[in-house]
Design a protein around this motif. Structure first.
Motif, PDB file in Angstrom:
ATOM      1  N   GLY A  58      36.580  37.463  47.266  1.00 41.22           N
ATOM      2  CA  GLY A  58      37.467  36.448  46.712  1.00 41.22           C
ATOM      3  C   GLY A  58      38.508  36.942  45.747  1.00 41.22           C
ATOM      4  N   GLN A  59      38.562  38.256  45.482  1.00 41.31           N
ATOM      5  CA  GLN A  59      39.539  38.786  44.532  1.00 41.31           C
ATOM      6  C   GLN A  59      40.588  39.626  45.251  1.00 41.31           C
ATOM      7  N   ALA A  60      41.831  39.446  44.865  1.00 43.96           N
ATOM      8  CA  ALA A  60      42.915  40.254  45.414  1.00 43.96           C
ATOM      9  C   ALA A  60      42.889  41.646  44.773  1.00 43.96           C
ATOM     10  N   LEU A  61      43.145  42.669  45.587  1.00 45.30           N
ATOM     11  CA  LEU A  61      43.075  44.054  45.116  1.00 45.30           C
ATOM     12  C   LEU A  61      44.383  44.759  45.455  1.00 45.30           C
ATOM     13  N   VAL A  62      44.907  45.502  44.499  1.00 43.49           N
ATOM     14  CA  VAL A  62      46.173  46.206  44.677  1.00 43.49           C
ATOM     15  C   VAL A  62      45.977  47.654  44.245  1.00 43.49           C
ATOM     16  N   ILE A  63      46.271  48.601  45.137  1.00 46.64           N
ATOM     17  CA  ILE A  63      46.030  50.017  44.850  1.00 46.64           C
ATOM     18  C   ILE A  63      47.279  50.806  45.221  1.00 46.64           C
ATOM     19  N   GLY A  64      47.800  51.590  44.283  1.00 43.39           N
ATOM     20  CA  GLY A  64      49.028  52.340  44.513  1.00 43.39           C
ATOM     21  C   GLY A  64      48.791  53.799  44.836  1.00 43.39           C
ATOM     22  N   ALA A  65      49.697  54.359  45.636  1.00 43.04           N
ATOM     23  CA  ALA A  65      49.613  55.778  46.009  1.00 43.04           C
ATOM     24  C   ALA A  65      50.233  56.688  44.966  1.00 43.04           C
ATOM     25  N   GLY A  66      51.149  56.136  44.147  1.00 44.51           N
ATOM     26  CA  GLY A  66      51.794  56.937  43.121  1.00 44.51           C
ATOM     27  C   GLY A  66      53.023  57.669  43.619  1.00 44.51           C
ATOM     28  N   LEU A 188      48.912  42.412  36.360  1.00 50.17           N
ATOM     29  CA  LEU A 188      47.745  43.019  37.002  1.00 50.17           C
ATOM     30  C   LEU A 188      46.898  43.773  35.992  1.00 50.17           C
ATOM     31  N   ASP A 189      45.591  43.611  36.119  1.00 50.47           N
ATOM     32  CA  ASP A 189      44.634  44.247  35.208  1.00 50.47           C
ATOM     33  C   ASP A 189      43.721  45.151  36.019  1.00 50.47           C
ATOM     34  N   GLY A 190      43.497  46.354  35.513  1.00 49.70           N
ATOM     35  CA  GLY A 190      42.633  47.281  36.231  1.00 49.70           C
ATOM     36  C   GLY A 190      41.196  46.795  36.305  1.00 49.70           C
ATOM     37  N   GLY A 191      40.690  46.246  35.201  1.00 50.41           N
ATOM     38  CA  GLY A 191      39.313  45.780  35.202  1.00 50.41           C
ATOM     39  C   GLY A 191      38.346  46.852  35.675  1.00 50.41           C
ATOM     40  N   ARG A 192      37.414  46.464  36.524  1.00 55.24           N
ATOM     41  CA  ARG A 192      36.372  47.371  37.007  1.00 55.24           C
ATOM     42  C   ARG A 192      36.768  48.102  38.281  1.00 55.24           C
ATOM     43  N   LEU A 193      37.940  47.838  38.819  1.00 55.58           N
ATOM     44  CA  LEU A 193      38.256  48.340  40.150  1.00 55.58           C
ATOM     45  C   LEU A 193      38.195  49.864  40.229  1.00 55.58           C
ATOM     46  N   GLY A 194      38.838  50.545  39.283  1.00 55.25           N
ATOM     47  CA  GLY A 194      38.818  52.006  39.320  1.00 55.25           C
ATOM     48  C   GLY A 194      37.421  52.569  39.183  1.00 55.25           C
ATOM     49  N   GLN A 195      36.623  51.963  38.308  1.00 59.46           N
ATOM     50  CA  GLN A 195      35.256  52.429  38.106  1.00 59.46           C
ATOM     51  C   GLN A 195      34.412  52.211  39.353  1.00 59.46           C
TER      52      GLN A 195
END
Length: 476
Positions: A58-66, A188-195
């Motif tokens: 239920g959460q949208a996720l956004v991840i960048g390549a840099g 956008l907030d990183g939150g727990r996504l990276g972990q």
């Protein structure tokens, strides 16, 4: 009579020359625009996205390549995608962004990439970042979509895509190398996504392990290429000649090096990250080589051996090497399912502390040294003795302590074990004969269902085996 007009000394801007622009839009064929996607990467990425999706329903996720960082002025370092982005897509596209939109119990994924510019568009020859004349064959959106088995859209549509994903979800998390302006515009907030991504990446699938094996195999061959050049480096070229030898090998057989190649001879061997490599290679000293090929899939090896410059260890060099080998083997024995990260650390350190005590180098008892309030043996080993390995040399570093060091190992984890002893030339606690000796041994290990598998064991570990291997390689 008026003076003749002075010619404008500046070259005309080609994009403003109508005749040139018209001419440049004609007479071009279509190059091969097959995207450089490693076989199996797209399928593996699909499984990885499914694992991530299950963690954030239920959460949208956004991840960048840099993007590639600036080296100086308008020159840039080579682009290397963010590891989380690559793990989820299998693509290496500068500036790309992955958006995962909630859809029922899963997510729909879309990759947004910068538009390429082809013949007929002035940016074909004016845009140094995305013009095909500047960067070479540039796959279009449909090419990438076919290669990745994912929808691929222009980066210009990213804001709309993120907004749509946010409306479909109960929250939005971002990770990877995502541009600050994108984060700011959408809050956008990183939150727990990276972990969470780091924790998920700890357990490798079969495809990933195959990539690591390939990287290790190329690395072993690279060690042989470097060892063959030791006599040349002793005569001229020194450490940098050997560093260049391995780096050329890594660029030839993979994407490049997985980290800055460490070549330390003599007094440089005890320096933990000696990447300057600007000293001589000395025949009567040990030579520490810490090197890893990064495969074209960006998975990297990380292997260390310490060689005698002459081909034969002196008695004191062998004494140090033997203690490090004993520590290393104790650590390897503590890698397996159900064991903890601290188990191999403790095993390595206990051997080192006892050995140093036997040599009269500890100012306290072994028990006092090994206690959390002592650690005196760490004077000669201040670094860790192992880490996770994968897309990064020090893989999964954003994971929590509980997941990284506080949980048991499971099959599919890939670790390094790398104890060492680093006796600095200016350390006055040491007898003169030990000063300037640095020894590290490092292997790459896959945790299996029944134990572990050292995938770098094509390189010998013991002193006699290393001497014999050097002789064979240099005699070939």
């Amino acid at each position: 009579m008026p003076a003749p007009a002075t010619p404008d000394p500046r070259l005309p801007k080609l994009a403003n020359v109508e005749a040139f622009t018209e001419y440049m839009g004609q007479g071009w064929g279509t190059p091969d625009r097959t995207p450089p996607v490693v076989a199996g990467a797209a399928a593996a990425a699909g499984h990885h996205r499914a694992r991530l999706s299950a963690e954030f329903p239920g959460q949208a996720l956004v991840i960048g390549a840099g993007r590639a960082p600036v080296r100086a002025n308008d020159t840039y370092y080579d682009f290397r995608p963010d590891s989380d982005f690559y793990w989820l897509t299998g693509a290496a596209v500068e500036g790309a962004v992955l958006v995962m939109t909630p859809s029922g119990a899963a997510h729909d994924a879309t990759v947004y990439i910068p538009a390429p510019f082809y013949a007929g568009d002035p940016q074909f020859f004016t845009n140094a970042a995305h013009g095909e004349m500047w960067v070479g064959s540039a796959p279009d959106f449909s090419d990438w979509a076919q290669a990745l088995s994912l929808p691929v859209k222009p980066l210009a549509e990213l804001d709309a895509g993120i907004s749509s994903a946010m409306r479909a979800g109960s929250g939005t998390l971002a990770a990877g190398a995502l541009a600050a302006d994108v984060r700011s515009r959408h809050g956008l907030d990183g939150g727990r996504l990276g972990q969470v991504l780091s924790t998920l990446r700890m357990v490798k699938d079969d495809w990933e392990i195959a990539q690591l094996r390939e990287a290790v195999d190329h690395t072993v061959d690279g060690f042989a290429a470097v060892v063959r050049e030791i006599p040349t480096a002793i005569k001229a070229g020194g450490e940098r000649w050997l560093q260049g030898t391995f780096d050329r090998h890594a660029r030839t057989h993979g994407n490049g090096v997985g980290y800055a190649t460490i070549v330390g001879s003599g007094k440089h061997a005890p320096t933990l990250h000696w990447v300057r490599c600007d000293g001589p290679v000395l025949e009567d000293k040990v030579l520490l080589l810490d090197m890893g090929v990064e495969a074209k899939s960006f998975y990297t090896a990380d292997v260390t051996r310490t060689f005698p410059g002459s081909g034969t260890y002196s008695p004191i060099q062998r004494q140090v090497h033997d203690l490090v080998e004993k520590s290393h083997r104790a650590g390897l024995a503590q890698v397996g399912p159900g064991k903890y990260f601290a188990d191999f650390h403790d095993a390595c350190m206990e051997v080192i502390a006892n050995g140093l005590n036997d040599w009269g180098l500890l100012p306290v008892s072994v028990d006092e040294a090994l206690s959390p309030k002592g650690q005196h043996h760490r004077r000669y080993l201040v670094c860790g003795v192992g880490h996770h390995l994968g897309l990064d040399c020090h893989d999964c570093a954003q994971s929590s302590y509980e997941s990284y060091q506080g949980s048991p190992m499971v099959p599919g984890m890939v670790l390094t074990v790398e104890p060492g002893l680093y006796f600095h030339e200016h350390d006055l606690t040491l007898p003169p004969e030990l000063r300037g000796i640095g020894v590290r041994l490092e292997d790459d290990i896959v945790v299996t269902e029944t134990g572990s598998n050292v995938i770098s064991d094509a390189l010998p570990l013991d002193a006699a085996g290393i001497e014999a291997w050097m002789a064979r390689v240099q005699g070939a």
